[in-house]
Scaffold this motif. Sequence first.
Motif, mmCIF file in Angstrom:
data_model
loop_
_atom_site.group_PDB
_atom_site.id
_atom_site.type_symbol
_atom_site.label_atom_id
_atom_site.label_comp_id
_atom_site.label_asym_id
_atom_site.label_seq_id
_atom_site.Cartn_x
_atom_site.Cartn_y
_atom_site.Cartn_z
ATOM 1 N N LEU A 9 28.923 41.559 -13.374
ATOM 2 C CA LEU A 9 28.214 42.831 -13.514
ATOM 3 C C LEU A 9 29.236 43.930 -13.778
ATOM 4 O O LEU A 9 29.862 44.443 -12.852
ATOM 5 C CB LEU A 9 27.426 43.097 -12.218
ATOM 6 N N ILE A 14 26.626 43.054 -18.806
ATOM 7 C CA ILE A 14 26.311 42.068 -17.769
ATOM 8 C C ILE A 14 26.355 40.707 -18.444
ATOM 9 O O ILE A 14 25.678 40.483 -19.452
ATOM 10 C CB ILE A 14 24.914 42.288 -17.167
ATOM 11 N N THR A 33 24.863 46.817 -20.056
ATOM 12 C CA THR A 33 24.469 47.323 -18.738
ATOM 13 C C THR A 33 23.651 48.604 -18.919
ATOM 14 O O THR A 33 24.097 49.520 -19.600
ATOM 15 C CB THR A 33 25.717 47.653 -17.899
ATOM 16 N N TYR A 38 20.100 52.293 -11.792
ATOM 17 C CA TYR A 38 20.297 51.207 -10.834
ATOM 18 C C TYR A 38 19.148 50.196 -10.873
ATOM 19 O O TYR A 38 19.369 48.987 -10.920
ATOM 20 C CB TYR A 38 20.446 51.798 -9.422
ATOM 21 N N THR A 41 19.342 48.004 -13.764
ATOM 22 C CA THR A 41 20.465 47.059 -13.657
ATOM 23 C C THR A 41 20.046 45.837 -12.840
ATOM 24 O O THR A 41 20.318 44.697 -13.227
ATOM 25 C CB THR A 41 21.680 47.761 -13.008
ATOM 26 N N SER A 82 31.465 51.540 -11.612
ATOM 27 C CA SER A 82 30.115 51.820 -12.117
ATOM 28 C C SER A 82 29.398 52.653 -11.063
ATOM 29 O O SER A 82 28.858 52.138 -10.100
ATOM 30 C CB SER A 82 29.339 50.528 -12.342
#
Length: 301
Positions: A9, A14, A33, A38, A41, A82
């Motif tokens: 990740l 990814i 990504t 969030y 993701t 990230s």
Amino acid sequence: MALRIGIDLGGTKIEIIALEEDGRILARRRVATPQGDYGATVAAVAGLVAAVEGELGRRGTVGVGTPGALSLRSGLIKNANSTCLIGKPLLSDLQAALGRELRMANDANCFALSEAVDGAAAGAGVVFGVILGTGVGGGIVVNGRALGGANAIAGEWGHNPLPLPDDDDVPLPACYCGRAGCIETYLSGPGMAADHARRNGAALTPEAIVSRAAAGDAACETTLQRYEARLARALAGVINLLDPDVIVLGGGLSNLARLYVQVPQRWCTHVFSDQVDTRLVRAIHGDSSGVRGAAWLWPAG
Ligand SMILES: [Zn+2]
């Protein structure tokens, strides 16, 4: 046979890999990504696992490599590049999304594990893996298992102070972590470039420094010698503490072939032993180490 799925990740992509019991790659995919999102993701990771398991018709164990570490106290991600992951309960959210227990480790631990299982350090009992890139990361593998540690920072040698600083090493460069003189501030790619600029006033990339040194540029050659001397001192401390069988280098600067000759010659002076049998080797899995190591977070047996 057990199917092992690894996820890397990263901040921009990814990646997923599915490994057979013997390490053969059965499937591999990557997606961008979702930036700053969030929830998207987590959904992207779950979608990749579902797609690969559907393609293979098998269910696997899942390991996840992340740019940061999991805070053991809070269960939340810390130290991640990230930023949308910081402070999020990534492990529990992914476990809920995938309906199973996962294992998670930072990318340097995954790198070390990948090289220890079937890479440049295959068969070695104790392995220290080092990433010399835009930062300096490290991971420790003992008998095929990555060490986490009480604070989830085992192997984070990049933020130790550089040992034995001499006149060339001061003033100590400031590090983003809030300290000064961290190993990372000298041994990362930007660290090498900044060191050359401090001495010579010229801003050169590490690639330019390496190619000019090879062409006979004395200032660039001296920069590389300072780099090698620092790496040798820093790794000697690791050898005295951990006494690894193999130290594996990855990241962009690991491509510098002279390191594997010069650094072991220099580290003997600093290691508390009349003979040093630790091998210094270059990683063989390249950019795939993160995703491969994530898959191996579930060891055999
Ligand atoms: Zn630092």
